[in-house]
Motif scaffolding. Structure first.
Motif, mmCIF file in Angstrom:
data_model
loop_
_atom_site.group_PDB
_atom_site.id
_atom_site.type_symbol
_atom_site.label_atom_id
_atom_site.label_comp_id
_atom_site.label_asym_id
_atom_site.label_seq_id
_atom_site.Cartn_x
_atom_site.Cartn_y
_atom_site.Cartn_z
ATOM 1 N N LEU A 1 -32.933 -33.674 7.478
ATOM 2 C CA LEU A 1 -33.956 -33.271 8.440
ATOM 3 C C LEU A 1 -33.339 -32.887 9.784
ATOM 4 O O LEU A 1 -33.760 -31.909 10.418
ATOM 5 N N ALA A 2 -32.335 -33.646 10.224
ATOM 6 C CA ALA A 2 -31.677 -33.318 11.490
ATOM 7 C C ALA A 2 -30.998 -31.958 11.410
ATOM 8 O O ALA A 2 -31.090 -31.151 12.344
ATOM 9 N N ILE A 3 -30.328 -31.664 10.314
ATOM 10 C CA ILE A 3 -29.681 -30.361 10.140
ATOM 11 C C ILE A 3 -30.718 -29.246 10.211
ATOM 12 O O ILE A 3 -30.508 -28.212 10.861
ATOM 13 N N LEU B 1 -23.102 -32.263 6.121
ATOM 14 C CA LEU B 1 -22.877 -31.640 7.425
ATOM 15 C C LEU B 1 -21.781 -30.583 7.339
ATOM 16 O O LEU B 1 -21.915 -29.484 7.888
ATOM 17 N N LEU B 2 -20.696 -30.899 6.662
ATOM 18 C CA LEU B 2 -19.606 -29.933 6.527
ATOM 19 C C LEU B 2 -20.078 -28.668 5.806
ATOM 20 O O LEU B 2 -19.741 -27.545 6.206
ATOM 21 N N ARG B 3 -20.867 -28.848 4.766
ATOM 22 C CA ARG B 3 -21.375 -27.687 4.017
ATOM 23 C C ARG B 3 -22.288 -26.828 4.884
ATOM 24 O O ARG B 3 -22.417 -25.617 4.658
ATOM 25 N N ALA B 4 -22.938 -27.450 5.874
ATOM 26 C CA ALA B 4 -23.823 -26.709 6.783
ATOM 27 C C ALA B 4 -23.061 -26.086 7.953
ATOM 28 O O ALA B 4 -23.681 -25.501 8.842
ATOM 29 N N PRO C 1 -18.842 -37.497 23.229
ATOM 30 C CA PRO C 1 -20.046 -36.669 23.372
ATOM 31 C C PRO C 1 -20.189 -35.750 22.160
ATOM 32 O O PRO C 1 -19.212 -35.148 21.707
ATOM 33 N N CYS C 2 -21.385 -35.664 21.629
ATOM 34 C CA CYS C 2 -21.580 -34.899 20.394
ATOM 35 C C CYS C 2 -23.025 -34.421 20.333
ATOM 36 O O CYS C 2 -23.879 -34.840 21.108
ATOM 37 N N ASP C 3 -23.287 -33.544 19.390
ATOM 38 C CA ASP C 3 -24.630 -32.996 19.218
ATOM 39 C C ASP C 3 -25.496 -33.875 18.331
ATOM 40 O O ASP C 3 -26.722 -33.883 18.458
ATOM 41 N N LEU C 4 -24.859 -34.588 17.407
ATOM 42 C CA LEU C 4 -25.585 -35.435 16.463
ATOM 43 C C LEU C 4 -24.782 -36.697 16.199
ATOM 44 O O LEU C 4 -23.584 -36.619 15.917
ATOM 45 N N GLY D 1 -30.984 -32.377 24.108
ATOM 46 C CA GLY D 1 -30.956 -31.517 22.930
ATOM 47 C C GLY D 1 -30.215 -32.128 21.767
ATOM 48 O O GLY D 1 -30.340 -31.653 20.631
ATOM 49 N N GLY D 2 -29.428 -33.170 22.025
ATOM 50 C CA GLY D 2 -28.728 -33.853 20.946
ATOM 51 C C GLY D 2 -29.676 -34.734 20.150
ATOM 52 O O GLY D 2 -30.758 -35.101 20.604
ATOM 53 N N ARG D 3 -29.263 -35.087 18.946
ATOM 54 C CA ARG D 3 -30.121 -35.867 18.063
ATOM 55 C C ARG D 3 -29.417 -37.093 17.497
ATOM 56 O O ARG D 3 -28.189 -37.103 17.322
ATOM 57 N N LEU D 4 -30.242 -38.058 17.171
ATOM 58 C CA LEU D 4 -29.833 -39.246 16.441
ATOM 59 C C LEU D 4 -30.559 -39.256 15.114
ATOM 60 O O LEU D 4 -31.781 -39.102 15.065
#
Length: 200
Positions: A25-27, A54-57, A100-103, A132-135
């Protein structure tokens, strides 16, 4: 008893299972955003079911687990063409630096952080996320069969929600069910599923 042999069996059973719904869902949510964000930290990656999704995306992923066997299983199961975007780290989640990261993704790993370190770790996770980042997280709630185990943490749902004042809740499930663990042991589950986006 949870020991290295337990985790080795767990990785063998789960390595080929699909990614959890929360990370998928996050992706999807990121794909709908106007800003391209592509760096994730997978805390407690296990054998890598979510990391590989995640890598595949097209994401770059820092995959962290305290068990060397998890990292070995992840690296062995990751296709060569995806490995350039994968960084791995063996570390305890209570101590690891979260860049620091996006997800930040944490699927059934944070319950294994001891209670005295849980909220400090939770705070570091939230601080790592920009606007804008997500958990994406899956937790065991306080009505789980293992609630009360001092080596684990089972937060009340209200405590998790109240900690997310700076976030928009995009997905939230609080459910109880009787079932079996990955190793086939009967268990009463209290599951909390969460996807949240930082807004301030």
């Amino acid at each position: 008893m949870i020991d290295a042999n337990y985790w080795a069996r767990y990785y063998e059973i789960t390595v080929d299972r699909p990614a959890w719904q929360t990370v998928r869902l996050a992706i999807e949510r990121f794909a709908a955003d106007t800003v391209d964000r592509r760096f994730a930290v997978d805390l407690g990656c296990g054998a890598g079911r979510d990391t590989r999704e995640l890598l595949r995306a097209g994401w770059k992923v820092l995959a962290v687990d305290r068990e060397p066997g998890a990292i070995n299983a992840l690296e062995a199961a990751t296709p060569a063409d995806l490995r350039p975007n994968l960084e791995t780290r063996i570390a305890d989640l209570a101590d690891v630096n979260i860049p620091p990261c996006d997800l930040v993704n944490a699927s059934l790993s944070l319950p294994f952080v001891a209670s005295e370190a849980f909220w400090r770790t939770w705070g570091r996770i939230l601080e790592a996320l920009p606007v804008g980042g997500r958990l994406a997280a899956m937790l065991f709630g306080d009505r789980d069969a293992d609630a009360g185990d001092p080596s684990m943490t089972h937060p009340p749902p209200d405590a998790i929600l109240s900690s997310l004042a700076a976030f928009e809740i995009e997905h939230w499930v609080d459910r109880e069910e009787d079932g079996h663990t990955a190793l086939g042991e009967p268990h009463h589950f209290h599951m909390l599923e969460l996807v949240a986006r930082r807004t301030t």
